[in-house]
Design a protein around this motif. Sequence first.
Motif, PDB file in Angstrom:
ATOM      1  N   MET A   1       0.789  17.271   4.304  1.00  0.00           N
ATOM      2  CA  MET A   1       0.696  15.829   4.006  1.00  0.00           C
ATOM      3  C   MET A   1       2.031  15.159   4.312  1.00  0.00           C
ATOM      4  SD  MET A   1       0.204  14.160   0.204  1.00  0.00           S
ATOM      5  CE  MET A   1      -1.452  14.792  -0.063  1.00  0.00           C
ATOM      6  N   LYS A   2       1.967  14.013   4.996  1.00  0.00           N
ATOM      7  CA  LYS A   2       3.217  13.293   5.269  1.00  0.00           C
ATOM      8  C   LYS A   2       3.517  12.359   4.085  1.00  0.00           C
ATOM      9  CE  LYS A   2       5.546  10.187   8.501  1.00  0.00           C
ATOM     10  NZ  LYS A   2       6.665  10.151   7.548  1.00  0.00           N
ATOM     11  N   THR A   3       4.715  12.438   3.555  1.00  0.00           N
ATOM     12  CA  THR A   3       5.107  11.587   2.433  1.00  0.00           C
ATOM     13  C   THR A   3       5.803  10.336   2.978  1.00  0.00           C
ATOM     14  OG1 THR A   3       5.348  13.526   1.023  1.00  0.00           O
ATOM     15  CG2 THR A   3       6.465  11.505   0.306  1.00  0.00           C
ATOM     16  N   VAL A   4       5.187   9.164   2.754  1.00  0.00           N
ATOM     17  CA  VAL A   4       5.744   7.906   3.256  1.00  0.00           C
ATOM     18  C   VAL A   4       6.851   7.416   2.322  1.00  0.00           C
ATOM     19  CG1 VAL A   4       5.189   5.504   3.863  1.00  0.00           C
ATOM     20  CG2 VAL A   4       3.474   7.313   4.206  1.00  0.00           C
ATOM     21  N   ILE A   5       7.985   7.001   2.882  1.00  0.00           N
ATOM     22  CA  ILE A   5       9.050   6.410   2.060  1.00  0.00           C
ATOM     23  C   ILE A   5       8.881   4.886   2.112  1.00  0.00           C
ATOM     24  CG2 ILE A   5      11.546   6.247   1.673  1.00  0.00           C
ATOM     25  CD1 ILE A   5      10.487   9.141   1.454  1.00  0.00           C
ATOM     26  N   TYR A   6       8.553   4.307   0.955  1.00  0.00           N
ATOM     27  CA  TYR A   6       8.351   2.854   0.874  1.00  0.00           C
ATOM     28  C   TYR A   6       9.625   2.155   0.423  1.00  0.00           C
ATOM     29  CZ  TYR A   6       3.364   3.980   0.958  1.00  0.00           C
ATOM     30  OH  TYR A   6       2.134   4.449   1.307  1.00  0.00           O
ATOM     31  N   LYS A   7       9.852   0.959   0.958  1.00  0.00           N
ATOM     32  CA  LYS A   7      10.946   0.121   0.455  1.00  0.00           C
ATOM     33  C   LYS A   7      10.425  -0.665  -0.757  1.00  0.00           C
ATOM     34  CE  LYS A   7      12.706  -0.989   5.061  1.00  0.00           C
ATOM     35  NZ  LYS A   7      11.407  -0.912   5.678  1.00  0.00           N
ATOM     36  N   THR A   8      11.301  -1.460  -1.372  1.00  0.00           N
ATOM     37  CA  THR A   8      10.855  -2.224  -2.545  1.00  0.00           C
ATOM     38  C   THR A   8      10.429  -3.641  -2.140  1.00  0.00           C
ATOM     39  OG1 THR A   8      13.138  -2.819  -2.997  1.00  0.00           O
ATOM     40  CG2 THR A   8      12.289  -0.915  -4.165  1.00  0.00           C
ATOM     41  N   THR A   9      10.161  -3.856  -0.852  1.00  0.00           N
ATOM     42  CA  THR A   9       9.676  -5.159  -0.382  1.00  0.00           C
ATOM     43  C   THR A   9       8.255  -5.400  -0.870  1.00  0.00           C
ATOM     44  OG1 THR A   9       8.811  -4.149   1.615  1.00  0.00           O
ATOM     45  CG2 THR A   9      11.048  -5.031   1.741  1.00  0.00           C
TER      46      THR A   9
ATOM     47  N   GLU B   1       2.773  -3.475  -1.859  1.00  0.00           N
ATOM     48  CA  GLU B   1       1.319  -3.646  -1.707  1.00  0.00           C
ATOM     49  C   GLU B   1       0.667  -2.419  -1.079  1.00  0.00           C
ATOM     50  OE1 GLU B   1       0.132  -7.362   0.179  1.00  0.00           O
ATOM     51  OE2 GLU B   1       1.148  -8.433  -1.460  1.00  0.00           O
ATOM     52  N   LYS B   2       1.334  -1.860  -0.088  1.00  0.00           N
ATOM     53  CA  LYS B   2       0.791  -0.651   0.558  1.00  0.00           C
ATOM     54  C   LYS B   2       0.737   0.503  -0.445  1.00  0.00           C
ATOM     55  CE  LYS B   2       2.592  -1.568   5.176  1.00  0.00           C
ATOM     56  NZ  LYS B   2       3.769  -1.255   6.004  1.00  0.00           N
ATOM     57  N   ALA B   3       1.817   0.646  -1.207  1.00  0.00           N
ATOM     58  CA  ALA B   3       1.879   1.740  -2.184  1.00  0.00           C
ATOM     59  C   ALA B   3       0.814   1.557  -3.259  1.00  0.00           C
ATOM     60  CB  ALA B   3       3.269   1.793  -2.816  1.00  0.00           C
TER      61      ALA B   3
ATOM     62  N   PRO C   1      10.490  -3.265  -9.222  1.00  0.00           N
ATOM     63  CA  PRO C   1       9.515  -2.810  -8.219  1.00  0.00           C
ATOM     64  C   PRO C   1       8.330  -2.068  -8.847  1.00  0.00           C
ATOM     65  CG  PRO C   1      11.754  -2.133  -7.604  1.00  0.00           C
ATOM     66  CD  PRO C   1      11.859  -2.764  -8.954  1.00  0.00           C
ATOM     67  N   THR C   2       8.599  -1.283  -9.885  1.00  0.00           N
ATOM     68  CA  THR C   2       7.519  -0.506 -10.507  1.00  0.00           C
ATOM     69  C   THR C   2       6.588  -1.411 -11.310  1.00  0.00           C
ATOM     70  OG1 THR C   2       8.798   1.506 -10.471  1.00  0.00           O
ATOM     71  CG2 THR C   2       7.070   1.384 -12.147  1.00  0.00           C
ATOM     72  N   LEU C   3       7.132  -2.405 -11.985  1.00  0.00           N
ATOM     73  CA  LEU C   3       6.265  -3.347 -12.707  1.00  0.00           C
ATOM     74  C   LEU C   3       5.359  -4.075 -11.702  1.00  0.00           C
ATOM     75  CD1 LEU C   3       8.854  -4.686 -15.313  1.00  0.00           C
ATOM     76  CD2 LEU C   3       6.932  -3.127 -15.744  1.00  0.00           C
ATOM     77  N   ARG C   4       5.925  -4.403 -10.523  1.00  0.00           N
ATOM     78  CA  ARG C   4       5.118  -5.043  -9.472  1.00  0.00           C
ATOM     79  C   ARG C   4       4.041  -4.086  -8.957  1.00  0.00           C
ATOM     80  NH1 ARG C   4       8.244  -6.180  -4.734  1.00  0.00           N
ATOM     81  NH2 ARG C   4      10.210  -5.883  -5.827  1.00  0.00           N
ATOM     82  N   LEU C   5       4.422  -2.824  -8.804  1.00  0.00           N
ATOM     83  CA  LEU C   5       3.462  -1.811  -8.332  1.00  0.00           C
ATOM     84  C   LEU C   5       2.269  -1.720  -9.282  1.00  0.00           C
ATOM     85  CD1 LEU C   5       2.821   0.687  -6.425  1.00  0.00           C
ATOM     86  CD2 LEU C   5       4.012   2.078  -8.139  1.00  0.00           C
ATOM     87  N   ILE C   6       2.555  -1.688 -10.593  1.00  0.00           N
ATOM     88  CA  ILE C   6       1.478  -1.574 -11.584  1.00  0.00           C
ATOM     89  C   ILE C   6       0.577  -2.808 -11.505  1.00  0.00           C
ATOM     90  CG2 ILE C   6       0.918  -1.377 -14.048  1.00  0.00           C
ATOM     91  CD1 ILE C   6       3.736   0.009 -14.367  1.00  0.00           C
ATOM     92  N   ARG C   7       1.204  -3.995 -11.508  1.00  0.00           N
ATOM     93  CA  ARG C   7       0.409  -5.237 -11.467  1.00  0.00           C
ATOM     94  C   ARG C   7      -0.457  -5.286 -10.213  1.00  0.00           C
ATOM     95  NH1 ARG C   7       5.189  -8.311 -11.788  1.00  0.00           N
ATOM     96  NH2 ARG C   7       6.069  -7.972 -13.865  1.00  0.00           N
ATOM     97  N   THR C   8       0.115  -4.933  -9.083  1.00  0.00           N
ATOM     98  CA  THR C   8      -0.613  -5.023  -7.811  1.00  0.00           C
ATOM     99  C   THR C   8      -1.729  -3.994  -7.724  1.00  0.00           C
ATOM    100  OG1 THR C   8       1.519  -5.610  -6.853  1.00  0.00           O
ATOM    101  CG2 THR C   8      -0.264  -5.232  -5.305  1.00  0.00           C
ATOM    102  N   SER C   9      -1.537  -2.821  -8.337  1.00  0.00           N
ATOM    103  CA  SER C   9      -2.532  -1.746  -8.211  1.00  0.00           C
ATOM    104  C   SER C   9      -3.817  -2.072  -8.971  1.00  0.00           C
ATOM    105  CB  SER C   9      -1.960  -0.425  -8.728  1.00  0.00           C
ATOM    106  OG  SER C   9      -1.833  -0.478 -10.135  1.00  0.00           O
TER     107      SER C   9
END
Length: 332
Positions: A1-9, A14-16, A138-146
Amino acid sequence: MKTVIYKTTEEDIEKAAAVIAKGGLVAFPTETVYGLGADAFDKEAAKKAYAAKGRPSDNPLIVHIAKFEDLKRLTTLMDVKAHEGAEGELGEMLTLTKLADAFWPGPLTVVLPKKKEVPKETTGGLDTVAVRMPASEPTLRLIRTSGTLLAGPSANLSGHPSPTCWQHVEEDLGGRIDGIIAGDPCEGGIESTVLDLRTMTILRPGLTTPEMIAAVTGEAVSYDRTLFEKPSEDPDFHPMAPGQKYRHYAPKAEMRIVPAEKLMERVKEEEAKGRKVRYILHPEARTFFAKLREFDGEGADIIFAAPLPEGDSLSFSVMNRVLKSAGYNIEE
Ligand code: TXA
Ligand code: MG
């Protein structure tokens, strides 16, 4: 599996978030250590998180939330109404509200009665769920977006030191998970304090101290007694604090705790035997786990650490990690 490195943009978050929503695994930054995010309501995702870490599945996960209202999805306590006269639960709900006001987002995890919608795969088979709101934008945004909540154990291989920057996560889990959000290094450096709300007992000491919790709630706060004991290796041992059972945070090198005044002498003795020695004279939360990884990277054979003075709650939290890393290997 390829592990993608995401930025905090915004775009990358959104992709994550889409990967999480589809049942994938994405590691995320927090102020304590990096976490391995999975959809908390998806049994299969929780199972994948255990598998990626190589972790026994009876060790429960912490669920990360982004706003106070998210608690309604997790715990029955939020459904308690004053007129129902549920005295004990009402008191617990008030305490929870005070704790959330004072410490969230931040390094405090609270153990609560779980709703049936939270799968047992997430809670390691328990009827309770551990919840915290991490202090990472970034993590709070990740949770909200997911659109879901994030079950997140520390993003290390089981038994290894916890990861305090994204590169540590890549070292351990690269190729085993879908992605890593490359946020800032962690300022806290040790995992959150775990508090059982029902008994006001600390199951895992952290940067939120019993004194801080007592000052906010007006209730007495105690340490779980197992924190003062060497964990049992007996496979039938069922501790109150589930993390007690497993070997934790161990560097590849042998590790020993020695009194500060004897430390340099011991360094010389081991060096005279031709061993590569590294040492920590004053263990600190922010740097401790990172140092263990650094020393392993340098090929250390043995690591010495001096103990911190007793009687101070923050030192107690750090020493809990030092003792576990050293496998309770103490020289007098
Ligand atoms: O700072 C942290 O808490 C990090 C970041 C990523 O948020 N997370 C973390 O998760 O340390 P983990 O999975 O490595 O540790 C979870 C620990 C368990 O080992 C256990 O001690 C406690 O939290 N825990 C979780 N759920 C529990 C429950 N229902 N009852 C009692 N203890 C629980
Ligand atoms: Mg962990």
